[in-house]
Every structure is written in structure tokens, then in C-alpha cells.
Design a protein around this motif. Structure first.
Motif, PDB file in Angstrom:
ATOM      1  N   GLU A 210      75.208   2.106 -27.944  1.00  0.00           N
ATOM      2  CA  GLU A 210      74.686   1.112 -28.886  1.00  0.00           C
ATOM      3  C   GLU A 210      74.143   1.786 -30.144  1.00  0.00           C
ATOM      4  OE1 GLU A 210      70.891  -1.032 -28.074  1.00  0.00           O
ATOM      5  OE2 GLU A 210      72.170  -2.813 -28.062  1.00  0.00           O
ATOM      6  N   LEU A 211      73.401   2.882 -29.969  1.00  0.00           N
ATOM      7  CA  LEU A 211      72.851   3.606 -31.115  1.00  0.00           C
ATOM      8  C   LEU A 211      73.956   4.188 -31.988  1.00  0.00           C
ATOM      9  CD1 LEU A 211      69.865   5.466 -29.413  1.00  0.00           C
ATOM     10  CD2 LEU A 211      69.704   3.703 -31.160  1.00  0.00           C
ATOM     11  N   ARG A 212      74.992   4.737 -31.371  1.00  0.00           N
ATOM     12  CA  ARG A 212      76.102   5.296 -32.140  1.00  0.00           C
ATOM     13  C   ARG A 212      76.833   4.210 -32.918  1.00  0.00           C
ATOM     14  NH1 ARG A 212      77.385   8.685 -26.858  1.00  0.00           N
ATOM     15  NH2 ARG A 212      76.337  10.675 -27.365  1.00  0.00           N
ATOM     16  N   ALA A 213      76.947   3.035 -32.307  1.00  0.00           N
ATOM     17  CA  ALA A 213      77.605   1.921 -32.997  1.00  0.00           C
ATOM     18  C   ALA A 213      76.779   1.438 -34.179  1.00  0.00           C
ATOM     19  CB  ALA A 213      77.850   0.777 -32.012  1.00  0.00           C
ATOM     20  N   LEU A 214      75.445   1.478 -34.034  1.00  0.00           N
ATOM     21  CA  LEU A 214      74.560   1.048 -35.115  1.00  0.00           C
ATOM     22  C   LEU A 214      74.458   2.077 -36.229  1.00  0.00           C
ATOM     23  CD1 LEU A 214      71.660  -0.502 -32.990  1.00  0.00           C
ATOM     24  CD2 LEU A 214      73.278  -1.754 -34.435  1.00  0.00           C
ATOM     25  N   HIS A 215      74.717   3.364 -35.898  1.00  0.00           N
ATOM     26  CA  HIS A 215      74.576   4.450 -36.883  1.00  0.00           C
ATOM     27  C   HIS A 215      75.852   5.303 -36.866  1.00  0.00           C
ATOM     28  CE1 HIS A 215      70.234   3.541 -37.212  1.00  0.00           C
ATOM     29  NE2 HIS A 215      70.302   3.345 -35.907  1.00  0.00           N
ATOM     30  N   ILE A 221      72.417  11.033 -34.198  1.00  0.00           N
ATOM     31  CA  ILE A 221      71.527   9.928 -33.823  1.00  0.00           C
ATOM     32  C   ILE A 221      71.027  10.090 -32.390  1.00  0.00           C
ATOM     33  CG2 ILE A 221      73.418   8.424 -33.078  1.00  0.00           C
ATOM     34  CD1 ILE A 221      70.094   7.389 -34.786  1.00  0.00           C
ATOM     35  N   VAL A 222      71.848  10.623 -31.507  1.00  0.00           N
ATOM     36  CA  VAL A 222      71.386  11.009 -30.166  1.00  0.00           C
ATOM     37  C   VAL A 222      71.841  12.434 -29.896  1.00  0.00           C
ATOM     38  CG1 VAL A 222      71.153   8.750 -29.068  1.00  0.00           C
ATOM     39  CG2 VAL A 222      73.394   9.819 -29.188  1.00  0.00           C
ATOM     40  N   VAL A 223      70.929  13.259 -29.404  1.00  0.00           N
ATOM     41  CA  VAL A 223      71.192  14.682 -29.197  1.00  0.00           C
ATOM     42  C   VAL A 223      70.755  15.063 -27.789  1.00  0.00           C
ATOM     43  CG1 VAL A 223      70.638  17.025 -29.962  1.00  0.00           C
ATOM     44  CG2 VAL A 223      70.887  15.185 -31.646  1.00  0.00           C
ATOM     45  N   LEU A 224      71.591  15.821 -27.090  1.00  0.00           N
ATOM     46  CA  LEU A 224      71.231  16.350 -25.781  1.00  0.00           C
ATOM     47  C   LEU A 224      70.423  17.616 -25.979  1.00  0.00           C
ATOM     48  CD1 LEU A 224      71.587  15.931 -22.725  1.00  0.00           C
ATOM     49  CD2 LEU A 224      73.585  17.441 -22.844  1.00  0.00           C
ATOM     50  N   LYS A 225      69.142  17.572 -25.641  1.00  0.00           N
ATOM     51  CA  LYS A 225      68.230  18.685 -25.875  1.00  0.00           C
ATOM     52  C   LYS A 225      67.514  19.029 -24.577  1.00  0.00           C
ATOM     53  CE  LYS A 225      64.586  20.114 -29.108  1.00  0.00           C
ATOM     54  NZ  LYS A 225      63.745  19.670 -30.255  1.00  0.00           N
ATOM     55  N   HIS A 226      67.695  20.255 -24.110  1.00  0.00           N
ATOM     56  CA  HIS A 226      67.109  20.687 -22.833  1.00  0.00           C
ATOM     57  C   HIS A 226      67.502  19.735 -21.710  1.00  0.00           C
ATOM     58  CE1 HIS A 226      64.904  23.559 -25.200  1.00  0.00           C
ATOM     59  NE2 HIS A 226      64.170  22.628 -25.789  1.00  0.00           N
ATOM     60  N   LYS A 227      68.796  19.351 -21.712  1.00  0.00           N
ATOM     61  CA  LYS A 227      69.388  18.490 -20.687  1.00  0.00           C
ATOM     62  C   LYS A 227      68.823  17.065 -20.687  1.00  0.00           C
ATOM     63  CE  LYS A 227      70.408  22.344 -17.561  1.00  0.00           C
ATOM     64  NZ  LYS A 227      70.276  22.882 -16.159  1.00  0.00           N
ATOM     65  N   VAL A 228      68.192  16.679 -21.804  1.00  0.00           N
ATOM     66  CA  VAL A 228      67.641  15.331 -21.935  1.00  0.00           C
ATOM     67  C   VAL A 228      68.148  14.715 -23.229  1.00  0.00           C
ATOM     68  CG1 VAL A 228      65.544  13.943 -22.167  1.00  0.00           C
ATOM     69  CG2 VAL A 228      65.565  15.910 -20.624  1.00  0.00           C
ATOM     70  N   TRP A 229      68.677  13.493 -23.172  1.00  0.00           N
ATOM     71  CA  TRP A 229      69.135  12.803 -24.364  1.00  0.00           C
ATOM     72  C   TRP A 229      67.936  12.258 -25.131  1.00  0.00           C
ATOM     73  CZ3 TRP A 229      73.868  13.127 -26.276  1.00  0.00           C
ATOM     74  CH2 TRP A 229      74.929  13.446 -25.411  1.00  0.00           C
ATOM     75  N   ARG A 230      67.916  12.546 -26.451  1.00  0.00           N
ATOM     76  CA  ARG A 230      66.811  12.092 -27.284  1.00  0.00           C
ATOM     77  C   ARG A 230      67.353  11.545 -28.612  1.00  0.00           C
ATOM     78  NH1 ARG A 230      61.819  13.968 -25.574  1.00  0.00           N
ATOM     79  NH2 ARG A 230      61.875  15.541 -23.917  1.00  0.00           N
ATOM     80  N   VAL A 231      66.656  10.560 -29.169  1.00  0.00           N
ATOM     81  CA  VAL A 231      66.999  10.027 -30.481  1.00  0.00           C
ATOM     82  C   VAL A 231      66.626  11.084 -31.523  1.00  0.00           C
ATOM     83  CG1 VAL A 231      66.610   8.189 -32.147  1.00  0.00           C
ATOM     84  CG2 VAL A 231      66.538   7.675 -29.697  1.00  0.00           C
ATOM     85  N   LYS A 232      67.635  11.520 -32.317  1.00  0.00           N
ATOM     86  CA  LYS A 232      67.437  12.564 -33.326  1.00  0.00           C
ATOM     87  C   LYS A 232      66.872  13.841 -32.710  1.00  0.00           C
ATOM     88  CE  LYS A 232      68.049  11.776 -37.144  1.00  0.00           C
ATOM     89  NZ  LYS A 232      69.316  11.857 -37.974  1.00  0.00           N
TER      90      LYS A 232
END
Length: 239
Positions: A210-215, A221-232
Motif C-alpha cells: 500500500e505504501l509503495r502504491a501511494l509513493h 518508502i519502506v526499507v529493510l533495516k536490521h531484518k525489520v521493515w521500517r518506513v524510510k
């Protein structure tokens, strides 16, 4: 010293107001402190009994919670009920405290403005409008304090609300907190956990889509950081 400091932080965020009793003086007379845990044993409200606990996870407690029991409208003839709010603050306590101080009052005001004898109960529309009004009021505060207190712009809060009115339970959620109902299963004599709300969190694939579709023009807009998905790459909560 930990308990004394903790109580000073918790007391402005704990606002129980049960029928015939205002339970918020300094908090010490109505709750118990055990290190970083604060809890209140069962008390009475319009729809039954309640208890509540708070555990401090950060140096400064950013979360707030409240229980209001009584009129759900600004009109004396309005419905009686019980309101529970859980506000998971982040980036500072300002947003959670603001919601704690304004959301319930907005529900009462909005409900009172459209109250009729034919629709005496609370409604999903009233709750939604109160959420939006509270958000707009906080954004107005941020704009007014931007020059003197710019850090307030980074503060936010999840908002989880439960309202019992006229025999119905209403659940409203903005953020990634969760409501779980414990229901007794008589055939097996066990309490079953029933999830009543859905989280808004980047760890869920449909939320990321949904976030990728909106942006579509923002690959970060979403990044996998330390095995956790986070906004920016910063925060998990998405609304």
C-alpha cells in the motif's frame, strides 16, 4: 528514587475518572509502583470492573492511558458508557499527552452536537471525526510552536480506543497497538484470546504494498533495516 520519579512521569498520563469518583489526584493513592511497573487493581465503572498497568521502557515515559466512565456526550441527556484510551507515544511524550487531554472531550463535543433521541448511542462516525479533529488540533499546535519548539514535530502517537455503550463495544485504532479480548469458552473452560483490531505496521506485506502504491516515486518508502521493515528506515508504524 526510581519509584518517585516514575510516579511523577506517570501521573499526568493516567486519568481514570470512574462514576462518582475522580481517581486522579497524584496517583499514589490509587496505584502501586514496583520499580518501572505501575499498576492499579480492579475498580468499578459503568460497564463493569477494570484494572490497568504501565511499564516504562524508555528513560522518559512517552505513553499515556485513560479510562473515563460516565457521560459520553456533552449533553446531560446523552448516553452513559465507558471509554478506554491507550496512546503509544514515540519521539517524545507530547503527542500522546495531547491525545490523552483532547480525544475524549472531542468525542463528547461531537456527539453532543448531533445528539437526537433516535440515535442516542455512540457511533463510528463520531469516533472517526473525533480522531480527525484531535489530529488537526495537534498539527495546529505543532505549527504554532514550530519556531520555539521544533522537536515537537517529530513526536507522534498510536491511538487505540475502546468504548462500551448501549451494550455494544466499539474499537478504533490508528497505529500498531492491538486490542485483544479474553473470552471464556464454556465447553473447554478456557479463556480464548480474540484479536479485535488490526495493526498498521510496515512488517505486514500488504501495508508495504500500500505504501509503495501511494509513493511510487520513492524507492526508500519502506526499507529493510536490521531484518525489520521500517518506513524510510526509521519507524515501523505506518498511520
Amino acid at each position: 528514587m526510581v519509584s518517585a520519579t516514575f510516579m511523577k512521569i506517570v501521573s499526568p498520563c493516567w486519568k481514570p475518572s470512574t462514576e462518582g469518583e475522580n481517581s486522579n489526584s497524584d496517583g499514589e493513592d490509587n496505584g502501586r509502583v514496583d520499580g518501572l511497573l505501575w499498576y492499579k487493581d480492579s475498580g468499578h465503572h459503568v460497564s463493569g470492573e477494570f484494572s490497568m498497568a504501565v511499564v516504562q521502557a524508555n528513560n522518559q515515559l512517552e505513553d499515556c492511558s485513560q479510562l473515563e466512565s460516565g457521560p459520553l456526550s456533552s449533553l446531560e441527556s446523552g448516553p452513559q458508557g465507558t471509554f478506554v484510551g491507550i496512546y503509544d507515544g514515540h519521539g517524545g511524550p507530547e503527542a500522546a499527552r495531547f491525545v490523552n487531554d483532547h480525544l475524549f472531550d472531542n468525542i463528547k463535543t461531537i456527539h453532543g452536537a448531533e445528539f437526537t433521541s433516535e440515535s442516542c448511542g455512540i457511533s463510528a462516525d463520531v469516533i472517526t471525526r473525533a480522531f480527525l479533529e484531535t489530529e488537526e488540533e495537534f498539527l495546529s499546535l505543532v505549527r504554532n510552536q514550530w519556531l520555539n519548539k521544533p522537536q515537537i514535530a517529530s513526536a507522534g502517537s498510536c491511538c487505540l480506543v475502546g468504548i462500551i455503550c448501549s451494550g455494544l463495544l466499539y474499537i478504533a485504532n490508528a497505529g500498531d497497538s492491538r486490542v485483544v479480548l479474553g473470552r471464556m469458552e464454556n465447553d473447554v473452560k478456557e479463556v480464548k484470546a480474540v484479536q479485535l483490531s488490526s495493526e498498521h505496521n510496515a512488517s505486514m506485506e500488504f501495508v508495504r504494498e500500500e505504501l509503495r502504491a501511494l509513493h511510487p516515486d520513492d524507492p526508500q518508502i519502506v526499507v529493510l533495516k536490521h531484518k525489520v521493515w521500517r518506513v524510510k528506515g526509521i519507524i515501523q508504524v505506518t498511520i
